[in-house]
Design a protein around this motif. Sequence first.
Motif, PDB file in Angstrom:
ATOM      1  N   LYS A  71      23.200  17.965 -34.065  1.00  0.00           N
ATOM      2  CA  LYS A  71      23.366  17.958 -35.460  1.00  0.00           C
ATOM      3  C   LYS A  71      23.605  16.554 -35.868  1.00  0.00           C
ATOM      4  CE  LYS A  71      24.896  21.653 -38.182  1.00  0.00           C
ATOM      5  NZ  LYS A  71      25.792  22.313 -38.798  1.00  0.00           N
ATOM      6  N   ALA A  72      22.598  15.755 -36.563  1.00  0.00           N
ATOM      7  CA  ALA A  72      22.827  14.675 -37.333  1.00  0.00           C
ATOM      8  C   ALA A  72      24.287  14.517 -38.054  1.00  0.00           C
ATOM      9  CB  ALA A  72      21.680  14.210 -38.112  1.00  0.00           C
ATOM     10  N   GLY A  73      24.947  13.225 -38.182  1.00  0.00           N
ATOM     11  CA  GLY A  73      26.233  13.132 -38.835  1.00  0.00           C
ATOM     12  C   GLY A  73      25.880  12.855 -40.151  1.00  0.00           C
ATOM     13  N   VAL A  74      26.815  12.373 -41.041  1.00  0.00           N
ATOM     14  CA  VAL A  74      26.518  11.876 -42.440  1.00  0.00           C
ATOM     15  C   VAL A  74      25.870  10.594 -42.200  1.00  0.00           C
ATOM     16  CG1 VAL A  74      27.678  11.376 -44.485  1.00  0.00           C
ATOM     17  CG2 VAL A  74      28.835  13.216 -42.971  1.00  0.00           C
ATOM     18  N   THR A  75      24.987  10.292 -43.135  1.00  0.00           N
ATOM     19  CA  THR A  75      24.186   9.296 -43.150  1.00  0.00           C
ATOM     20  C   THR A  75      24.352   8.524 -44.396  1.00  0.00           C
ATOM     21  OG1 THR A  75      22.595  10.163 -41.740  1.00  0.00           O
ATOM     22  CG2 THR A  75      21.835   8.357 -42.847  1.00  0.00           C
ATOM     23  N   GLN A  76      24.678   7.426 -44.333  1.00  0.00           N
ATOM     24  CA  GLN A  76      24.854   6.581 -45.703  1.00  0.00           C
ATOM     25  C   GLN A  76      23.951   5.089 -45.547  1.00  0.00           C
ATOM     26  OE1 GLN A  76      29.756   6.664 -45.740  1.00  0.00           O
ATOM     27  NE2 GLN A  76      28.669   5.884 -47.600  1.00  0.00           N
ATOM     28  N   THR A  77      23.294   5.027 -46.476  1.00  0.00           N
ATOM     29  CA  THR A  77      22.279   3.808 -46.643  1.00  0.00           C
ATOM     30  C   THR A  77      22.622   3.167 -48.138  1.00  0.00           C
ATOM     31  OG1 THR A  77      20.345   5.333 -47.734  1.00  0.00           O
ATOM     32  CG2 THR A  77      20.543   4.976 -45.206  1.00  0.00           C
ATOM     33  N   PRO A  78      22.449   1.839 -48.066  1.00  0.00           N
ATOM     34  CA  PRO A  78      22.211   0.850 -46.952  1.00  0.00           C
ATOM     35  C   PRO A  78      23.533   0.686 -46.060  1.00  0.00           C
ATOM     36  CG  PRO A  78      22.241  -0.331 -48.981  1.00  0.00           C
ATOM     37  CD  PRO A  78      22.327   0.949 -49.504  1.00  0.00           C
ATOM     38  N   ARG A  79      23.605   0.171 -45.117  1.00  0.00           N
ATOM     39  CA  ARG A  79      24.712  -0.102 -44.342  1.00  0.00           C
ATOM     40  C   ARG A  79      25.503  -1.517 -45.015  1.00  0.00           C
ATOM     41  NH1 ARG A  79      27.380   1.476 -39.847  1.00  0.00           N
ATOM     42  NH2 ARG A  79      28.219  -0.085 -38.599  1.00  0.00           N
ATOM     43  N   TYR A  80      24.897  -2.353 -45.561  1.00  0.00           N
ATOM     44  CA  TYR A  80      25.318  -3.659 -46.068  1.00  0.00           C
ATOM     45  C   TYR A  80      24.614  -3.983 -47.416  1.00  0.00           C
ATOM     46  CZ  TYR A  80      27.445  -4.399 -41.554  1.00  0.00           C
ATOM     47  OH  TYR A  80      28.313  -4.149 -40.439  1.00  0.00           O
ATOM     48  N   LEU A  81      25.365  -4.503 -48.440  1.00  0.00           N
ATOM     49  CA  LEU A  81      24.542  -4.666 -49.502  1.00  0.00           C
ATOM     50  C   LEU A  81      25.668  -6.021 -50.223  1.00  0.00           C
ATOM     51  CD1 LEU A  81      22.540  -3.569 -51.142  1.00  0.00           C
ATOM     52  CD2 LEU A  81      23.950  -1.892 -52.307  1.00  0.00           C
ATOM     53  N   ILE A  82      24.561  -6.835 -50.709  1.00  0.00           N
ATOM     54  CA  ILE A  82      25.154  -7.965 -51.451  1.00  0.00           C
ATOM     55  C   ILE A  82      24.552  -7.877 -52.948  1.00  0.00           C
ATOM     56  CG2 ILE A  82      25.461 -10.439 -51.482  1.00  0.00           C
ATOM     57  CD1 ILE A  82      25.406 -10.419 -48.652  1.00  0.00           C
ATOM     58  N   LYS A  83      25.572  -8.210 -53.958  1.00  0.00           N
ATOM     59  CA  LYS A  83      25.058  -8.200 -55.351  1.00  0.00           C
ATOM     60  C   LYS A  83      25.782  -9.250 -55.913  1.00  0.00           C
ATOM     61  CE  LYS A  83      22.317  -4.471 -55.562  1.00  0.00           C
ATOM     62  NZ  LYS A  83      20.958  -4.600 -56.056  1.00  0.00           N
ATOM     63  N   THR A  84      25.447  -9.490 -57.012  1.00  0.00           N
ATOM     64  CA  THR A  84      26.205 -10.333 -58.094  1.00  0.00           C
ATOM     65  C   THR A  84      26.915  -9.626 -59.172  1.00  0.00           C
ATOM     66  OG1 THR A  84      24.234 -10.893 -59.317  1.00  0.00           O
ATOM     67  CG2 THR A  84      24.858 -12.561 -57.372  1.00  0.00           C
ATOM     68  N   ARG A  85      27.696 -10.568 -59.730  1.00  0.00           N
ATOM     69  CA  ARG A  85      28.471  -9.619 -60.779  1.00  0.00           C
ATOM     70  C   ARG A  85      27.583  -9.424 -61.878  1.00  0.00           C
ATOM     71  NH1 ARG A  85      33.188 -13.848 -62.472  1.00  0.00           N
ATOM     72  NH2 ARG A  85      31.404 -15.274 -61.919  1.00  0.00           N
ATOM     73  N   GLY A  86      27.806  -8.155 -62.628  1.00  0.00           N
ATOM     74  CA  GLY A  86      27.089  -7.725 -63.716  1.00  0.00           C
ATOM     75  C   GLY A  86      26.007  -6.910 -63.491  1.00  0.00           C
ATOM     76  N   GLN A  87      25.394  -6.988 -61.939  1.00  0.00           N
ATOM     77  CA  GLN A  87      24.253  -6.334 -61.692  1.00  0.00           C
ATOM     78  C   GLN A  87      24.796  -4.839 -61.435  1.00  0.00           C
ATOM     79  OE1 GLN A  87      22.913  -8.483 -58.003  1.00  0.00           O
ATOM     80  NE2 GLN A  87      21.110  -8.504 -59.057  1.00  0.00           N
ATOM     81  N   GLN A  88      24.000  -3.861 -61.055  1.00  0.00           N
ATOM     82  CA  GLN A  88      24.226  -2.423 -60.660  1.00  0.00           C
ATOM     83  C   GLN A  88      23.796  -2.069 -59.494  1.00  0.00           C
ATOM     84  OE1 GLN A  88      22.665   0.659 -63.584  1.00  0.00           O
ATOM     85  NE2 GLN A  88      20.622   0.675 -62.156  1.00  0.00           N
ATOM     86  N   VAL A  89      24.185  -1.144 -58.781  1.00  0.00           N
ATOM     87  CA  VAL A  89      24.035  -0.631 -57.091  1.00  0.00           C
ATOM     88  C   VAL A  89      23.897   0.784 -57.210  1.00  0.00           C
ATOM     89  CG1 VAL A  89      26.259  -0.924 -56.548  1.00  0.00           C
ATOM     90  CG2 VAL A  89      24.484  -1.341 -55.068  1.00  0.00           C
ATOM     91  N   THR A  90      23.282   1.436 -56.353  1.00  0.00           N
ATOM     92  CA  THR A  90      23.045   2.578 -55.979  1.00  0.00           C
ATOM     93  C   THR A  90      23.375   2.734 -54.631  1.00  0.00           C
ATOM     94  OG1 THR A  90      21.672   3.157 -57.970  1.00  0.00           O
ATOM     95  CG2 THR A  90      21.572   4.762 -56.156  1.00  0.00           C
ATOM     96  N   LEU A  91      24.063   3.775 -54.076  1.00  0.00           N
ATOM     97  CA  LEU A  91      24.443   3.868 -52.654  1.00  0.00           C
ATOM     98  C   LEU A  91      23.972   5.417 -52.281  1.00  0.00           C
ATOM     99  CD1 LEU A  91      27.893   2.366 -52.358  1.00  0.00           C
ATOM    100  CD2 LEU A  91      25.880   1.329 -52.414  1.00  0.00           C
ATOM    101  N   SER A  92      23.546   5.802 -51.297  1.00  0.00           N
ATOM    102  CA  SER A  92      23.058   6.975 -51.040  1.00  0.00           C
ATOM    103  C   SER A  92      23.741   7.481 -49.839  1.00  0.00           C
ATOM    104  CB  SER A  92      21.497   7.001 -50.640  1.00  0.00           C
ATOM    105  OG  SER A  92      21.168   7.947 -50.309  1.00  0.00           O
ATOM    106  N   CYS A  93      23.894   8.918 -49.789  1.00  0.00           N
ATOM    107  CA  CYS A  93      24.415   9.736 -48.850  1.00  0.00           C
ATOM    108  C   CYS A  93      23.999  11.084 -48.592  1.00  0.00           C
ATOM    109  CB  CYS A  93      26.218  10.002 -49.329  1.00  0.00           C
ATOM    110  SG  CYS A  93      26.923  11.194 -47.937  1.00  0.00           S
ATOM    111  N   SER A  94      23.480  11.233 -47.030  1.00  0.00           N
ATOM    112  CA  SER A  94      22.995  12.376 -46.802  1.00  0.00           C
ATOM    113  C   SER A  94      24.107  13.190 -46.002  1.00  0.00           C
ATOM    114  CB  SER A  94      21.581  12.124 -45.934  1.00  0.00           C
ATOM    115  OG  SER A  94      20.724  11.779 -47.012  1.00  0.00           O
ATOM    116  N   PRO A  95      24.503  14.293 -46.347  1.00  0.00           N
ATOM    117  CA  PRO A  95      25.621  15.059 -45.673  1.00  0.00           C
ATOM    118  C   PRO A  95      24.993  15.714 -44.354  1.00  0.00           C
ATOM    119  CG  PRO A  95      24.631  16.454 -47.566  1.00  0.00           C
ATOM    120  CD  PRO A  95      23.907  14.987 -47.520  1.00  0.00           C
ATOM    121  N   ILE A  96      25.743  16.254 -43.612  1.00  0.00           N
ATOM    122  CA  ILE A  96      25.308  17.082 -42.557  1.00  0.00           C
ATOM    123  C   ILE A  96      24.723  18.148 -42.942  1.00  0.00           C
ATOM    124  CG2 ILE A  96      26.333  18.545 -40.591  1.00  0.00           C
ATOM    125  CD1 ILE A  96      28.697  16.278 -40.420  1.00  0.00           C
TER     126      ILE A  96
END
Lengths: 114, 114
Positions: A1-26
């Motif tokens: 069974k696949a584990g919890v998957t998070q993407t991306p693994r690394y992310l670089i942003k600058t101040r003022g930007q916005q970001v979206t992180l993803s998570c796929s559960p077991i």
Amino acid sequence: KAGVTQTPRYLIKTRGQQVTLSCSPISGHRSVSWYQQTPGQGLQFLFEYFSETQRNKGNFPGRFSGRQFSNSRSEMNVSTLELGDSALYLCASSLEGGRNQPQHFGDGTRLSIL
Amino acid sequence: AQTVTQSQPEMSVQEAETVTLSCTYDTSESDYYLFWYKQPPSRQMILVIRQEAYKQQNATENRFSVNFQKAAKSFSLKISDSQLGDAAMYFCAYRTNSGYALNFGKGTSLLVTP
């Protein structure tokens, strides 16, 4: 069974930007929780979702938001990024979020703000 | 406020020896769950052992065991026959019966020497 998957693994942003992180559960897990980990504050709870509903929220500003989809996948969004948002963001899933149910964690997304 | 205290920022143990990591917590609730998580450099949080507060018997998982003292609000982790692969950050956490979030301590960095 696949584990919890998070993407991306690394992310670089600058101040003022916005970001979206993803998570796929077991597969079969319906509860998803998010945590922020920093050297200074340690691990802090952001929020928890179950069946597309936010059931619990930690003490974070409104810039931090999330959602859960019908397939239990979850996204976390941070708007107007600040330097202090640099952290490892961990996602964890469990069957139904029951108190005695262990949470299974992903590898996290390392967010760096320049 | 509900807090978890790990008083040992760093610990060191030789291979095959035994080490005990300390954890105390503060809660006004009588029913809760306690956990020890391990976080190796790979970042993934791995559940080591858990304990239900209503159970008097200390939990054991192979080389890992706990000493749960409810009245003292103490939950220490004992690692027997330490192995190089045990080197990691160890986090103590608890979850109350009325909440969904895990409350974490600051962690103890365990070094295992040959």
